[in-house]
Design a protein around this motif. Sequence first.
Motif, mmCIF file in Angstrom:
data_model
loop_
_atom_site.group_PDB
_atom_site.id
_atom_site.type_symbol
_atom_site.label_atom_id
_atom_site.label_comp_id
_atom_site.label_asym_id
_atom_site.label_seq_id
_atom_site.Cartn_x
_atom_site.Cartn_y
_atom_site.Cartn_z
ATOM 1 N N PRO A 21 0.838 -1.215 0.000
ATOM 2 C CA PRO A 21 0.000 0.000 0.000
ATOM 3 C C PRO A 21 0.864 1.253 0.000
ATOM 4 O O PRO A 21 1.959 1.281 0.554
ATOM 5 N N LEU A 25 -3.029 6.396 -4.396
ATOM 6 C CA LEU A 25 -3.808 5.208 -4.701
ATOM 7 C C LEU A 25 -3.337 4.601 -6.020
ATOM 8 O O LEU A 25 -3.346 5.253 -7.066
ATOM 9 N N GLN A 28 -4.026 -1.440 -7.891
ATOM 10 C CA GLN A 28 -4.486 -2.524 -7.038
ATOM 11 C C GLN A 28 -5.364 -2.018 -5.912
ATOM 12 O O GLN A 28 -6.345 -2.658 -5.540
ATOM 13 N N THR A 29 -5.049 -0.849 -5.370
ATOM 14 C CA THR A 29 -5.899 -0.285 -4.319
ATOM 15 C C THR A 29 -7.290 0.007 -4.846
ATOM 16 O O THR A 29 -8.298 -0.265 -4.174
ATOM 17 N N TRP A 30 -7.386 0.538 -6.057
ATOM 18 C CA TRP A 30 -8.698 0.809 -6.636
ATOM 19 C C TRP A 30 -9.469 -0.494 -6.871
ATOM 20 O O TRP A 30 -10.686 -0.541 -6.683
ATOM 21 N N GLU A 32 -9.196 -3.166 -5.078
ATOM 22 C CA GLU A 32 -9.655 -3.611 -3.767
ATOM 23 C C GLU A 32 -10.844 -2.781 -3.290
ATOM 24 O O GLU A 32 -11.764 -3.318 -2.654
ATOM 25 N N ILE A 33 -10.836 -1.487 -3.585
ATOM 26 C CA ILE A 33 -11.985 -0.635 -3.217
ATOM 27 C C ILE A 33 -13.236 -1.115 -3.937
ATOM 28 O O ILE A 33 -14.323 -1.235 -3.347
ATOM 29 N N PRO A 155 -5.495 3.169 1.556
ATOM 30 C CA PRO A 155 -4.780 1.989 1.022
ATOM 31 C C PRO A 155 -4.540 0.908 2.074
ATOM 32 O O PRO A 155 -4.682 -0.288 1.789
ATOM 33 N N TRP A 156 -4.163 1.311 3.288
ATOM 34 C CA TRP A 156 -3.910 0.316 4.324
ATOM 35 C C TRP A 156 -5.211 -0.286 4.847
ATOM 36 O O TRP A 156 -5.262 -1.465 5.180
ATOM 37 N N THR A 158 -8.032 -0.724 3.064
ATOM 38 C CA THR A 158 -8.541 -1.675 2.069
ATOM 39 C C THR A 158 -7.697 -2.943 2.029
ATOM 40 O O THR A 158 -8.239 -4.042 1.859
ATOM 41 N N ARG A 159 -6.379 -2.802 2.213
ATOM 42 C CA ARG A 159 -5.546 -4.009 2.193
ATOM 43 C C ARG A 159 -5.885 -4.923 3.356
ATOM 44 O O ARG A 159 -5.970 -6.151 3.212
ATOM 45 N N THR A 162 -9.401 -6.502 2.642
ATOM 46 C CA THR A 162 -9.387 -7.496 1.558
ATOM 47 C C THR A 162 -8.572 -8.729 1.924
ATOM 48 O O THR A 162 -8.794 -9.808 1.357
#
Length: 416
Positions: A21, A25, A28-30, A32-33, A155-156, A158-159, A162
Motif C-alpha cells: 500500500p 492510490l 491494485q488499491t482501486w 480492492e476498493i 490503502p492500508w 482496504t488491504r 481485503t
Amino acid sequence: MTASAHRPGAGEPHDERLPPPAPVLGAQTWREIVHLLSNMPVGVAGFAYVTVFISAGAALSFTLVGLPLLAITLVGVRPLGRFERARARKLLRVHVEEPSPLRARERGFLPWLWTRLRDSVAWRHVLYFFVRLPWDWLTFGLVLPALFVAWPVLPWLTRGLTNVDRAFVRALLSPSDELERRIAELESDRGSVVDTAAADLRRIERDLHDGAQARLVALAMDLGLAKEKLLEDPQAAAAMVGEAHGEVKLALQELRDLARGIHPAILTDRGLGPALSSLAARCTADVTVTVDLDTRPAQAIEGITYFTVSELLQNISKHSAAHTARIDLWRTEDRLLLHVTDDGHGGANTTTGTGLAGLTERLTAVDGLLAINSPTGGPTTITAELPWRGRDEDQGRGSDSTAPRKRGRRQRLRSG
C-alpha cells in the motif's frame, strides 16, 4: 528434453504478489476498493438465494419436493461460487482452482439426488454466503465513508479488509475434493498396473507356448520314436536320444531365461547391487554401477527398480551406440533415486517407442516419476524417482529382527 515431475495439488490456491500500500492510490488499491464496495450487493443476493431455498427445502424435506429442492439449490450455488472466485481473481489477485464437476457414479434420479445432497463443495459455498453477509455490510460501511474522510489511510484499510476477504475465498471457495481427485488418479494408475500385468501375462504365455512348450512337445515325439526304434535300430535310437537331450538343455535354458524375466533369483537372494551388476554385465557398453543403500526396499519397489534398469540398459545396447554408461542408486529421505547416464548419440524420448512410455506409466502407478534429458548428439541422462518403502528385517535380510542393523556399504562394481 522430456520430463515428468510432481505437480502441486490440483486444488492448491496460489496468489500473485501484491504491491505494498502507498499514500497515492494505485491500480491494485482501486481494485480492492471496487471489491469491497461490491461485496454488499453480491452478498445480499447470495444470502437471499441460499436462505430462501435452503429454508424452503429443509421445511419441505418430509415431502416429495423438499429434497429435490435442496439438491437443485446446491446445483445453483456452484455458479455463484464460480462468480465469486472470478471476482476474487480479477480484483484481489487470488487464484483458486475450480472444483471438479460433480458426477453421479450411477445413472438414475436417486443416485443423482444423493450425489448432489452430499456435495461438500456446494455446502461450503452455502456457508460462505451465510457467514459473509455481516462482513459485507461492515466493509461497505467502512470503505464508503473512508473515500471522503479517511483518504490518507485508505490503502492500508482496504488491504487489511481485503486480506480477510482473501481468507474467506481460500477457506470456503477452494476445492475440497482433493481426495476425490487423488482417488481418480489412483484409479487411473490402477488401470495402468492392470494393463501392464495383463501384457506381462500375455508375454509369458506367448514365450511358453512358442518356446519351451514347443520344444517339450518335439522332445516327447522324439522320445516316442526313439522308444519304437530301441529294439529295431539301437544306434538310431541312441542318436535320437542324444538329439532329445540337446532339446532338453535348450528348453531348460528358455525356462531359466523366462523365470529370470519374471523375477530374477539374484534379486531375491542378494538384492539390487548384485542384480544390477548382473544386468550391467550383459550390456554392450562399459557400465559402472554404484549402489548406496543401508537397507533393502520393499519387494515391489525393488522389482520395479530392477526392471527399470533392465529396460534402460536394453535401450543403451540397442539404440544409443554408447561406449560407457553409469548407474547410480541411492536413497534420500523417503525417495529412492536412480540415475542412469550414457555417452551415446541421445534422442531418447517417450514418443518414438513404447519402452520409455511404459516405464513412465509403471513408475507413475507407484507415485514415481521419470525425467529424461537426451538431446540429439548426447549424452543421455535419465532419472527415476520412486517412493521408499522398507521391508521387515526378517523378510528382507532373513535375520533376527532384534539384531542391530548393519551399517550400509557402498558398492562400486564395474563390468565390461
